[in-house]
Design an enzyme around this catalytic site. Structure first.
Site, PDB file in Angstrom:
ATOM      1  N   LYS A 103       0.841  -1.203   0.000  1.00  0.00           N
ATOM      2  CA  LYS A 103       0.000   0.000   0.000  1.00  0.00           C
ATOM      3  C   LYS A 103       0.875   1.251   0.000  1.00  0.00           C
ATOM      4  O   LYS A 103       0.593   2.221  -0.699  1.00  0.00           O
ATOM      5  CB  LYS A 103      -0.928  -0.011   1.226  1.00  0.00           C
ATOM      6  CG  LYS A 103      -2.033  -1.066   1.117  1.00  0.00           C
ATOM      7  CD  LYS A 103      -2.762  -1.288   2.435  1.00  0.00           C
ATOM      8  CE  LYS A 103      -3.691  -2.502   2.337  1.00  0.00           C
ATOM      9  NZ  LYS A 103      -4.270  -2.893   3.633  1.00  0.00           N
ATOM     10  N   ASP A 146     -10.861   2.954   4.635  1.00  0.00           N
ATOM     11  CA  ASP A 146     -11.208   1.549   4.390  1.00  0.00           C
ATOM     12  C   ASP A 146     -12.729   1.378   4.273  1.00  0.00           C
ATOM     13  O   ASP A 146     -13.209   0.304   3.932  1.00  0.00           O
ATOM     14  CB  ASP A 146     -10.708   0.665   5.554  1.00  0.00           C
ATOM     15  CG  ASP A 146      -9.322   0.094   5.271  1.00  0.00           C
ATOM     16  OD1 ASP A 146      -9.023  -0.181   4.096  1.00  0.00           O
ATOM     17  OD2 ASP A 146      -8.551  -0.076   6.229  1.00  0.00           O
ATOM     18  N   GLN A 205      -4.231  -1.694  10.252  1.00  0.00           N
ATOM     19  CA  GLN A 205      -4.089  -2.994   9.578  1.00  0.00           C
ATOM     20  C   GLN A 205      -4.533  -4.131  10.496  1.00  0.00           C
ATOM     21  O   GLN A 205      -4.087  -4.221  11.645  1.00  0.00           O
ATOM     22  CB  GLN A 205      -2.621  -3.188   9.142  1.00  0.00           C
ATOM     23  CG  GLN A 205      -2.374  -4.472   8.377  1.00  0.00           C
ATOM     24  CD  GLN A 205      -3.059  -4.505   7.013  1.00  0.00           C
ATOM     25  OE1 GLN A 205      -3.043  -3.539   6.261  1.00  0.00           O
ATOM     26  NE2 GLN A 205      -3.689  -5.641   6.697  1.00  0.00           N
TER      27      GLN A 205
END
Ligand code: NDP
Length: 288
Positions: free
Chosen positions: A54, A121, A98
Site C-alpha cells: 500500500k 477503508d 491494519q
C-alpha cells in the site's frame, strides 16, 4: 470457450495514473498533499507485506504515506491514543489500522475509533450506512475494485443475477450492497451465499456474475459455473509457495466468458481504491 482474462493489474495502473494527476491538481490548487497513515501492530509477516504494498502504491500515485509500527505488546488504550492523535492531525487524510490486531485490542473498537472522514477503508458504521443508502462518502476498497473491473470490461450488470459467495463485512456484504444499488454498474439481482446456504452449488450455477470471497482455495469448480458467466475471484489463499484464489482457475476459465486471475486480478484494484479514497478524503478536507 476460453474466458477473457480481466487484467486488474493494468486497470489498477491506469487508476493510479488518474489519481496521481488528480492529486497533483489538488496540490497545485490548495498546497495539500494527501497523506495515508498506516498503523501496524505486531509482526505478522503477511500484514507487513500488505502495508508495504500500500505504501509503494501511494508513492506511485504521488500520495504521502506514513507507517506507525507498534510492538506486539501495545495495549488497546495505547493504540486508541495513537488513532486519536491521527484523527486530530489535519495533515493526515486517511487512517488505516491494519488487521489482524493482537488479541488484547478489540478490532471493532479500534476500527470504530477512526473518525468517519478519515476512514478510507470504509469500515465505520457511518460510512457503511451512507453506502447502504446509495450516497457513499468512501467506497469499500475490494468491492469497489471488483465493480470497477466490471465497468472497465463493459460487463452488463443491470438485471443480471449476481451471486456473492461470502458475507464478510469487508467483502461479501458491501459487494452485494454496491451491485444492488440503482445506477451504473449496479441494478443487479443479488444473492448472497455463506456457510449455512443450502444447495449452494445450484445457486452459484445460476449466476451471470459470480463474485467469490470465501477464503477457501479453488472452492468454485467448473461444474458450479454457468457457461458464459463472468467470474471475479477475490480469494487470496496459499497453496505451498503459490497464491491461489477461491476459484479453480484453469477449468473454470474453460466455462466462463471472463475471469480475474490470482494474483493480478482483484488485489491491485483494492489498493488502487484505497488510494482513491485517500485522495477523496483530502479533497473533502479542502472543501472540494
Ligand atoms: P472471511 O473469512 O471473513 O469470510 C468468508 C466468507 O465465506 C464467510 O461469509 C463464510 O461464511 C463464507 N464461507 C466460508 N467457507 C464457506 C463454505 N464452505 N461454503 C460457503 N460459504 C463459506 O473472509 P473475507 O471476506 O475477509 O475474505 C475472503 C477471501 O478474500 C480470502 O481469501 C481473503 O484473503 C481474500 N481477500 C482478498 C482481498 C483482495 O484485495 N483481493 C481483500 C480482502 C480479502 P460464514 O459467514 O457463514 O462463516
Amino acid at each position: 470457450m476460453t474466458a477473457q482474462i480481466i487484467d486488474g493489474k493494468a486497470v489498477a495502473a491506469r487508476m493510479t495514473a488518474e489519481i496521481a494527476s488528480d492529486s497533483a491538481a489538488l496540490q497545485q490548487a490548495t498546497g495539500i498533499v494527501p497523506q495515508l497513515v498506516a498503523v501496524l501492530v505486531g509482526d505478522d509477516p503477511a500484514s507487513a507485506v500488505y502495508v508495504r504494498n500500500k505504501q509503494r502504491a501511494c508513492e506511485r500515485a504521488g500520495l504521502k504515506s506514513t507507517l506507525h509500527r507498534l510492538p506486539m505488546e501495545t495495549t488497546e488504550a495505547q493504540l486508541l491514543d495513537l488513532v486519536m492523535q491521527l484523527n486530530s492531525d489535519s495533515a493526515v487524510h486517511g487512517i488505516l489500522v491494519q488487521l489482524p490486531l493482537p488479541k488484547q485490542s478489540r478490532e471493532q473498537v479500534s476500527l470504530d475509533a477512526v473518525v468517519p472522514h478519515k476512514d478510507v477503508d470504509c469500515f465505520h458504521p457511518h460510512n457503511v450506512g451512507l453506502l447502504v443508502q446509495g450516497r457513499p462518502r468512501f467506497l469499500p476498497c475490494t468491492p469497489a475494485g471488483c465493480q470497477r473491473l466490471l465497468a472497465e470490461y463493459k460487463i452488463e450488470t443491470a438485471g443480471a443475477h449476481a451471486v456473492v459467495l461470502g458475507r464478510s463485512e469487508i467483502v461479501g456484504k458491501p459487494m452485494a450492497m454496491l451491485l444492488v444499488q440503482r445506477g451504473a454498474v449496479a441494478d443487479a439481482t443479488v444473492t448472497i451465499c455463506h456457510s449455512r446456504t443450502r444447495e449452494l452449488a445450484s445457486i452459484v450455477r445460476q449466476a451471470d456474475i459470480l463474485i467469490a470471497a470465501v477464503g477457501q482455495r479453488r472452492f468454485v469448480t467448473a461444474d458450479m459455473v454457468k457457461p458464459g458467466a463472468v467470474v471475479i475471484d477475490v480469494g487470496i489463499n496459499r497453496d505451498g509457495d503459490q497464491l491461489v484464489g477461491d476459484v479453480d482457475f484453469e477449468p473454470v476459465s474453460q466455462v466462463a466468458s471472463a475471469i480475474t486471475p490470482v494474483p493480478g486480478g482483484v488485489g491491485p484494484m483494492t489498493i488502487a481504491t484505497l488510494l482513491r479514497n485517500t485522495l477523496t478524503a483530502a479533497q473533502l478536507s479542502a472543501g472540494k
